[in-house]
Design a protein around this motif. Structure first.
Motif, PDB file in Angstrom:
ATOM      1  N   THR A  92       0.803  -1.220   0.000  1.00 32.93           N
ATOM      2  CA  THR A  92       0.000   0.000   0.000  1.00 32.93           C
ATOM      3  C   THR A  92       0.834   1.268   0.000  1.00 32.93           C
ATOM      4  OG1 THR A  92      -0.141   0.024   2.409  1.00 32.93           O
ATOM      5  CG2 THR A  92      -1.910  -1.117   1.206  1.00 32.93           C
ATOM      6  N   GLY A  93       2.143   1.140   0.137  1.00 31.39           N
ATOM      7  CA  GLY A  93       2.996   2.316   0.149  1.00 31.39           C
ATOM      8  C   GLY A  93       2.964   3.072   1.451  1.00 31.39           C
ATOM      9  N   ALA A  94       2.512   2.448   2.513  1.00 34.44           N
ATOM     10  CA  ALA A  94       2.362   3.120   3.799  1.00 34.44           C
ATOM     11  C   ALA A  94       3.694   3.552   4.385  1.00 34.44           C
ATOM     12  CB  ALA A  94       1.633   2.212   4.788  1.00 34.44           C
ATOM     13  N   MET A  95       4.770   2.894   4.007  1.00 30.66           N
ATOM     14  CA  MET A  95       6.072   3.227   4.568  1.00 30.66           C
ATOM     15  C   MET A  95       6.792   4.296   3.754  1.00 30.66           C
ATOM     16  SD  MET A  95       5.992   1.337   7.176  1.00 30.66           S
ATOM     17  CE  MET A  95       7.639   1.368   7.816  1.00 30.66           C
ATOM     18  N   GLY A  96       6.249   4.667   2.629  1.00 31.43           N
ATOM     19  CA  GLY A  96       6.907   5.644   1.766  1.00 31.43           C
ATOM     20  C   GLY A  96       6.807   7.061   2.287  1.00 31.43           C
ATOM     21  N   ALA A  97       7.721   7.882   1.829  1.00 28.88           N
ATOM     22  CA  ALA A  97       7.720   9.291   2.216  1.00 28.88           C
ATOM     23  C   ALA A  97       6.716  10.055   1.361  1.00 28.88           C
ATOM     24  CB  ALA A  97       9.108   9.871   2.037  1.00 28.88           C
ATOM     25  N   GLY A  98       6.226  11.129   1.892  1.00 30.12           N
ATOM     26  CA  GLY A  98       5.306  11.971   1.153  1.00 30.12           C
ATOM     27  C   GLY A  98       4.001  12.158   1.902  1.00 30.12           C
ATOM     28  N   ALA A  99       3.127  12.921   1.309  1.00 28.61           N
ATOM     29  CA  ALA A  99       1.847  13.255   1.922  1.00 28.61           C
ATOM     30  C   ALA A  99       0.744  12.349   1.381  1.00 28.61           C
ATOM     31  CB  ALA A  99       1.508  14.711   1.634  1.00 28.61           C
TER      32      ALA A  99
END
Length: 124
Positions: A25-32
């Motif tokens: 899900t991309g939960a660990m990625g940086a960003g808003a």
């Protein structure tokens, strides 16, 4: 897990499952994050991407779900930068209903700082 011959192969631990889900899900990625609510037939990924890219940002993760009570589509966008007040304003200007967003709001912080400077000036 059990193989086709009903032979025990192994288990998946809760930690491993959650770690893989976070990666998927991309939960660990940086960003808003920005969550938008709309009718399912109104979804246009290309338009959302264009609106985000006009603010010098990119969508790095895109997930959708249907709200069980309302039947509305919830689109979750992960944006590659933290300061997203321009992006939220652009989406709202194009009549997208922004339900939730997380990230820095440069304008709100700048407005608060300017207000504090004004109050300091007036008390001199």
């Amino acid at each position: 897990m059990v193989a086709a011959e009903n032979e025990y192969v192994g288990t998946i631990t809760e930690h491993t499952l959650l770690q893989q889900l976070a990666q998927l899900t991309g939960a660990m990625g940086a960003g808003a994050l920005v969550v938008i609510e709309m009718e399912p037939h109104q979804l246009s990924i290309s338009e959302l991407s264009k609106l985000v890219e006009t603010n010098d940002a990119h969508i790095t993760q895109f997930n959708t779900s249907i709200h069980p009570d309302t039947g509305m589509l919830l689109a979750t966008l992960r944006i590659n930068k933290q300061e997203i007040s321009d992006i939220v304003a652009t989406l709202q200007r194009y009549d997208y209903h922004v339900v939730f967003f997380s990230g820095e709001e440069h304008y709100e912080n700048e407005l608060r700082r300017n207000y504090q400077h004004l109050m300091n000036f007036l008390t001199m």
